[in-house]
Motif scaffolding. Structure first.
Motif, PDB file in Angstrom:
ATOM      1  N   VAL A  83      23.269   4.709 -11.313  1.00  0.00           N
ATOM      2  CA  VAL A  83      21.831   4.484 -11.134  1.00  0.00           C
ATOM      3  C   VAL A  83      21.121   4.607 -12.482  1.00  0.00           C
ATOM      4  O   VAL A  83      20.068   5.206 -12.610  1.00  0.00           O
ATOM      5  CB  VAL A  83      21.224   5.448 -10.093  1.00  0.00           C
ATOM      6  CG1 VAL A  83      21.670   5.069  -8.697  1.00  0.00           C
ATOM      7  CG2 VAL A  83      21.601   6.897 -10.392  1.00  0.00           C
ATOM      8  N   ALA A  84      21.743   3.994 -13.511  1.00  0.00           N
ATOM      9  CA  ALA A  84      21.150   3.942 -14.845  1.00  0.00           C
ATOM     10  C   ALA A  84      20.892   5.324 -15.422  1.00  0.00           C
ATOM     11  O   ALA A  84      19.904   5.554 -16.103  1.00  0.00           O
ATOM     12  CB  ALA A  84      19.867   3.110 -14.842  1.00  0.00           C
ATOM     13  N   ILE A 108      18.121   7.940 -18.774  1.00  0.00           N
ATOM     14  CA  ILE A 108      18.235   8.225 -20.210  1.00  0.00           C
ATOM     15  C   ILE A 108      18.737   6.999 -20.971  1.00  0.00           C
ATOM     16  O   ILE A 108      19.485   7.114 -21.941  1.00  0.00           O
ATOM     17  CB  ILE A 108      19.128   9.446 -20.471  1.00  0.00           C
ATOM     18  CG1 ILE A 108      20.507   9.273 -19.832  1.00  0.00           C
ATOM     19  CG2 ILE A 108      18.469  10.717 -19.952  1.00  0.00           C
ATOM     20  CD1 ILE A 108      21.513  10.353 -20.250  1.00  0.00           C
ATOM     21  N   THR A 109      18.320   5.818 -20.558  1.00  0.00           N
ATOM     22  CA  THR A 109      18.720   4.591 -21.237  1.00  0.00           C
ATOM     23  C   THR A 109      17.715   4.219 -22.316  1.00  0.00           C
ATOM     24  O   THR A 109      16.530   4.544 -22.247  1.00  0.00           O
ATOM     25  CB  THR A 109      18.828   3.438 -20.233  1.00  0.00           C
ATOM     26  OG1 THR A 109      17.576   3.289 -19.557  1.00  0.00           O
ATOM     27  CG2 THR A 109      19.896   3.723 -19.207  1.00  0.00           C
ATOM     28  N   ARG A 267      12.830  -0.410 -16.851  1.00  0.00           N
ATOM     29  CA  ARG A 267      14.151  -1.036 -16.800  1.00  0.00           C
ATOM     30  C   ARG A 267      15.002  -0.310 -15.757  1.00  0.00           C
ATOM     31  O   ARG A 267      15.005   0.917 -15.688  1.00  0.00           O
ATOM     32  CB  ARG A 267      14.812  -1.015 -18.171  1.00  0.00           C
ATOM     33  CG  ARG A 267      14.259  -2.098 -19.085  1.00  0.00           C
ATOM     34  CD  ARG A 267      14.999  -2.208 -20.394  1.00  0.00           C
ATOM     35  NE  ARG A 267      14.554  -3.397 -21.112  1.00  0.00           N
ATOM     36  CZ  ARG A 267      15.122  -4.594 -21.017  1.00  0.00           C
ATOM     37  NH1 ARG A 267      16.167  -4.755 -20.221  1.00  0.00           N
ATOM     38  NH2 ARG A 267      14.655  -5.625 -21.691  1.00  0.00           N
ATOM     39  N   ASN A 268      15.683  -1.092 -14.949  1.00  0.00           N
ATOM     40  CA  ASN A 268      16.532  -0.567 -13.867  1.00  0.00           C
ATOM     41  C   ASN A 268      15.741   0.216 -12.821  1.00  0.00           C
ATOM     42  O   ASN A 268      16.310   1.004 -12.071  1.00  0.00           O
ATOM     43  CB  ASN A 268      17.659   0.308 -14.439  1.00  0.00           C
ATOM     44  CG  ASN A 268      18.547  -0.453 -15.398  1.00  0.00           C
ATOM     45  OD1 ASN A 268      19.220  -1.404 -15.017  1.00  0.00           O
ATOM     46  ND2 ASN A 268      18.532  -0.040 -16.665  1.00  0.00           N
ATOM     47  N   VAL A 269      14.437  -0.020 -12.742  1.00  0.00           N
ATOM     48  CA  VAL A 269      13.597   0.798 -11.877  1.00  0.00           C
ATOM     49  C   VAL A 269      13.981   0.699 -10.402  1.00  0.00           C
ATOM     50  O   VAL A 269      13.807   1.662  -9.640  1.00  0.00           O
ATOM     51  CB  VAL A 269      12.106   0.447 -12.084  1.00  0.00           C
ATOM     52  CG1 VAL A 269      11.785  -0.959 -11.568  1.00  0.00           C
ATOM     53  CG2 VAL A 269      11.198   1.482 -11.457  1.00  0.00           C
ATOM     54  N   ALA A 270      14.536  -0.420 -10.000  1.00  0.00           N
ATOM     55  CA  ALA A 270      14.932  -0.555  -8.593  1.00  0.00           C
ATOM     56  C   ALA A 270      16.089   0.368  -8.234  1.00  0.00           C
ATOM     57  O   ALA A 270      16.360   0.589  -7.049  1.00  0.00           O
ATOM     58  CB  ALA A 270      15.322  -2.002  -8.294  1.00  0.00           C
ATOM     59  N   ARG A 271      16.755   0.929  -9.255  1.00  0.00           N
ATOM     60  CA  ARG A 271      17.900   1.806  -9.023  1.00  0.00           C
ATOM     61  C   ARG A 271      17.589   3.274  -9.306  1.00  0.00           C
ATOM     62  O   ARG A 271      18.478   4.122  -9.168  1.00  0.00           O
ATOM     63  CB  ARG A 271      19.067   1.363  -9.916  1.00  0.00           C
ATOM     64  CG  ARG A 271      19.585  -0.025  -9.626  1.00  0.00           C
ATOM     65  CD  ARG A 271      20.376  -0.065  -8.347  1.00  0.00           C
ATOM     66  NE  ARG A 271      21.629   0.699  -8.463  1.00  0.00           N
ATOM     67  CZ  ARG A 271      22.398   1.030  -7.450  1.00  0.00           C
ATOM     68  NH1 ARG A 271      22.052   0.702  -6.215  1.00  0.00           N
ATOM     69  NH2 ARG A 271      23.516   1.714  -7.637  1.00  0.00           N
ATOM     70  N   THR A 325      14.538  -7.960 -11.321  1.00  0.00           N
ATOM     71  CA  THR A 325      15.203  -8.695 -12.407  1.00  0.00           C
ATOM     72  C   THR A 325      15.462  -7.799 -13.612  1.00  0.00           C
ATOM     73  O   THR A 325      16.167  -8.209 -14.540  1.00  0.00           O
ATOM     74  CB  THR A 325      14.375  -9.919 -12.860  1.00  0.00           C
ATOM     75  OG1 THR A 325      13.218  -9.500 -13.605  1.00  0.00           O
ATOM     76  CG2 THR A 325      13.960 -10.781 -11.679  1.00  0.00           C
ATOM     77  N   LEU A 326      14.929  -6.588 -13.614  1.00  0.00           N
ATOM     78  CA  LEU A 326      15.161  -5.644 -14.708  1.00  0.00           C
ATOM     79  C   LEU A 326      16.418  -4.811 -14.479  1.00  0.00           C
ATOM     80  O   LEU A 326      16.751  -3.947 -15.300  1.00  0.00           O
ATOM     81  CB  LEU A 326      13.955  -4.716 -14.875  1.00  0.00           C
ATOM     82  CG  LEU A 326      12.597  -5.393 -15.089  1.00  0.00           C
ATOM     83  CD1 LEU A 326      11.511  -4.340 -15.275  1.00  0.00           C
ATOM     84  CD2 LEU A 326      12.642  -6.327 -16.291  1.00  0.00           C
ATOM     85  N   THR A 327      17.124  -5.050 -13.380  1.00  0.00           N
ATOM     86  CA  THR A 327      18.344  -4.298 -13.081  1.00  0.00           C
ATOM     87  C   THR A 327      19.502  -4.840 -13.903  1.00  0.00           C
ATOM     88  O   THR A 327      19.787  -6.042 -13.890  1.00  0.00           O
ATOM     89  CB  THR A 327      18.677  -4.400 -11.579  1.00  0.00           C
ATOM     90  OG1 THR A 327      17.594  -3.869 -10.816  1.00  0.00           O
ATOM     91  CG2 THR A 327      19.941  -3.616 -11.265  1.00  0.00           C
ATOM     92  N   ASP A 328      20.159  -3.942 -14.609  1.00  0.00           N
ATOM     93  CA  ASP A 328      21.259  -4.298 -15.510  1.00  0.00           C
ATOM     94  C   ASP A 328      22.569  -3.817 -14.893  1.00  0.00           C
ATOM     95  O   ASP A 328      23.043  -2.719 -15.187  1.00  0.00           O
ATOM     96  CB  ASP A 328      21.009  -3.640 -16.872  1.00  0.00           C
ATOM     97  CG  ASP A 328      22.021  -4.037 -17.933  1.00  0.00           C
ATOM     98  OD1 ASP A 328      23.071  -4.594 -17.575  1.00  0.00           O
ATOM     99  OD2 ASP A 328      21.755  -3.765 -19.125  1.00  0.00           O
ATOM    100  N   TRP A 329      23.148  -4.633 -14.033  1.00  0.00           N
ATOM    101  CA  TRP A 329      24.365  -4.239 -13.327  1.00  0.00           C
ATOM    102  C   TRP A 329      25.528  -4.047 -14.285  1.00  0.00           C
ATOM    103  O   TRP A 329      26.385  -3.170 -14.072  1.00  0.00           O
ATOM    104  CB  TRP A 329      24.712  -5.283 -12.269  1.00  0.00           C
ATOM    105  CG  TRP A 329      23.693  -5.392 -11.188  1.00  0.00           C
ATOM    106  CD1 TRP A 329      22.756  -6.378 -11.016  1.00  0.00           C
ATOM    107  CD2 TRP A 329      23.469  -4.456 -10.122  1.00  0.00           C
ATOM    108  NE1 TRP A 329      21.979  -6.128  -9.920  1.00  0.00           N
ATOM    109  CE2 TRP A 329      22.390  -4.948  -9.352  1.00  0.00           C
ATOM    110  CE3 TRP A 329      24.075  -3.255  -9.755  1.00  0.00           C
ATOM    111  CZ2 TRP A 329      21.914  -4.287  -8.227  1.00  0.00           C
ATOM    112  CZ3 TRP A 329      23.605  -2.584  -8.635  1.00  0.00           C
ATOM    113  CH2 TRP A 329      22.530  -3.102  -7.883  1.00  0.00           C
TER     114      TRP A 329
END
Length: 338
Positions: A83-84, A108-109, A267-271, A325-329
């Motif tokens: 979860v990022a 912490i990204t 960034r990655n906020v959905a996770r 779209t900001l999710t970085d799988w």
């Protein structure tokens, strides 16, 4: 004649091979790669260059619960890669002896691009960030001295420090640099958003994602500024009228900072639910609804939020489509980090 043909084939293969990219070496995998659309690093990478040995040592430290007072809590307890590097289980940080903190553990990204840390900005150098968790009585409950003593007496760590830093005499400074080498490699720049911006992978927004982006640019981007999706500033976003947690004011001593907290990256906020400094918002719809009609007035409220951010249900859904779209799988499954 046959030998000549073989020789010509070998020459052709050699020429074609020279035209290919050089193979990626193990060390290259642990090099810092500057995203072309990101700002330059705030961290001085020349002072602590990233190496494979340093990163691997940092990962081992990050995942070692023995650094906590009761040997039960590692950094990775509150910062999970899936979860990022946020905390998927708890609204507030959980620490040694079942202690509960007062704030939500943020992701912490992309910290290598930032110069202030934590919800109140109380630390201004990345090397010093781990000290907060190590020594907090509601997190790891240890001391730097005790952590270093443990590392020095361990059967594995001295050799790992020698590989990373050329000495098996372990100091708190070297321990913190190992943490930073790992953290500096945690760059999230491979989301669909990034692909669209850079023209990669033939990516394009759907109609709803594009509509959401336009709404985001209009209503949200002054605080959550691309490409990091944070202005790195502080704001009172209308959660309370009185403040048991003073936020930035506890650091600055300025009453005008009362109730202001660091604006997080989206960034990655959905996770990375739950949301806000104390994790009070469980979902993105609840968060957008707060901005729509839940703003609480107080003297330090952000001027942009005096009237809230009125959005129809459809507009809220479109903004969430864009935020997805900001999710970085790829980042969250990157095998270098585990």
């Amino acid at each position: 004649m046959r030998n000549a043909s073989v020789l010509l084939c070998l020459i052709a293969i050699f020429i074609l091979g020279c035209g290919q990219d050089e193979p990626v070496t193990p060390q290259d995998l642990f090099a810092f790669n500057q995203p072309e659309h990101f700002p330059p690093p705030a961290y001085d990478l020349e002072n602590d260059p990233i190496t494979r040995a340093g990163v691997e040592l940092g990962i081992k430290l990050f995942n070692d619960p023995r650094l906590s007072a009761d040997r039960s809590v590692a950094c990775s307890n509150c910062h999970a890669q899936a979860v990022a590097f946020a905390d998927p289980q708890h609204r507030l940080s959980q620490g040694v002896n079942d202690a509960t903190g007062t704030r939500n553990a943020p992701q912490i990204t992309n910290l290598v691009f930032m110069s202030e840390f934590f919800w109140d900005g109380g630390v201004s150098h990345l090397d010093f960030v781990p000290i907060n968790a190590l020594e907090s009585p509601v997190e790891m409950g240890n001391t730097l001295a005790e952590a270093v003593d443990f590392l020095q007496s361990d059967s594995d760590y001295p050799a790992l420090f020698r590989a990373a830093f050329g000495t098996d005499t372990i100091t708190s400074g070297l321990m913190l640099k190992a943490f930073s080498q790992f953290t500096n490699l945690l760059v999230s720049d491979r989301s669909k958003y990034d692909d669209v911006v850079l023209g990669r992978n033939n990516a394009s927004f759907t109609a709803d994602e594009l509509a959401g982006k336009q709404l985001f640019d209009q209503h949200c981007s002054s605080c959550h500024t691309p490409p990091l999706f944070t202005s790195q500033g502080y704001a009172n976003n209308g959660l309370d009228s009185t403040f048991t947690d003073e936020g930035r004011a506890a650091i600055s001593g300025n009453p005008l900072d009362l109730g202001k907290f660091r604006i997080p990256s989206l960034r990655n906020v959905a996770r990375t639910a739950p949301y806000m400094h104390d994790g009070r918002m469980a979902t993105l719809p609840a968060t957008l609804q707060h901005y729509n009609d839940g703003i609480i007035q107080s003297p330090t409220l952000a001027p942009e939020l005096q009237s809230g951010i009125p959005l129809t249900p459809t507009e809220q859904e479109q903004i969430i489509d864009f935020l997805n779209t900001l999710t970085d799988w790829e980042f969250m499954s990157d095998e270098r980090f585990n």
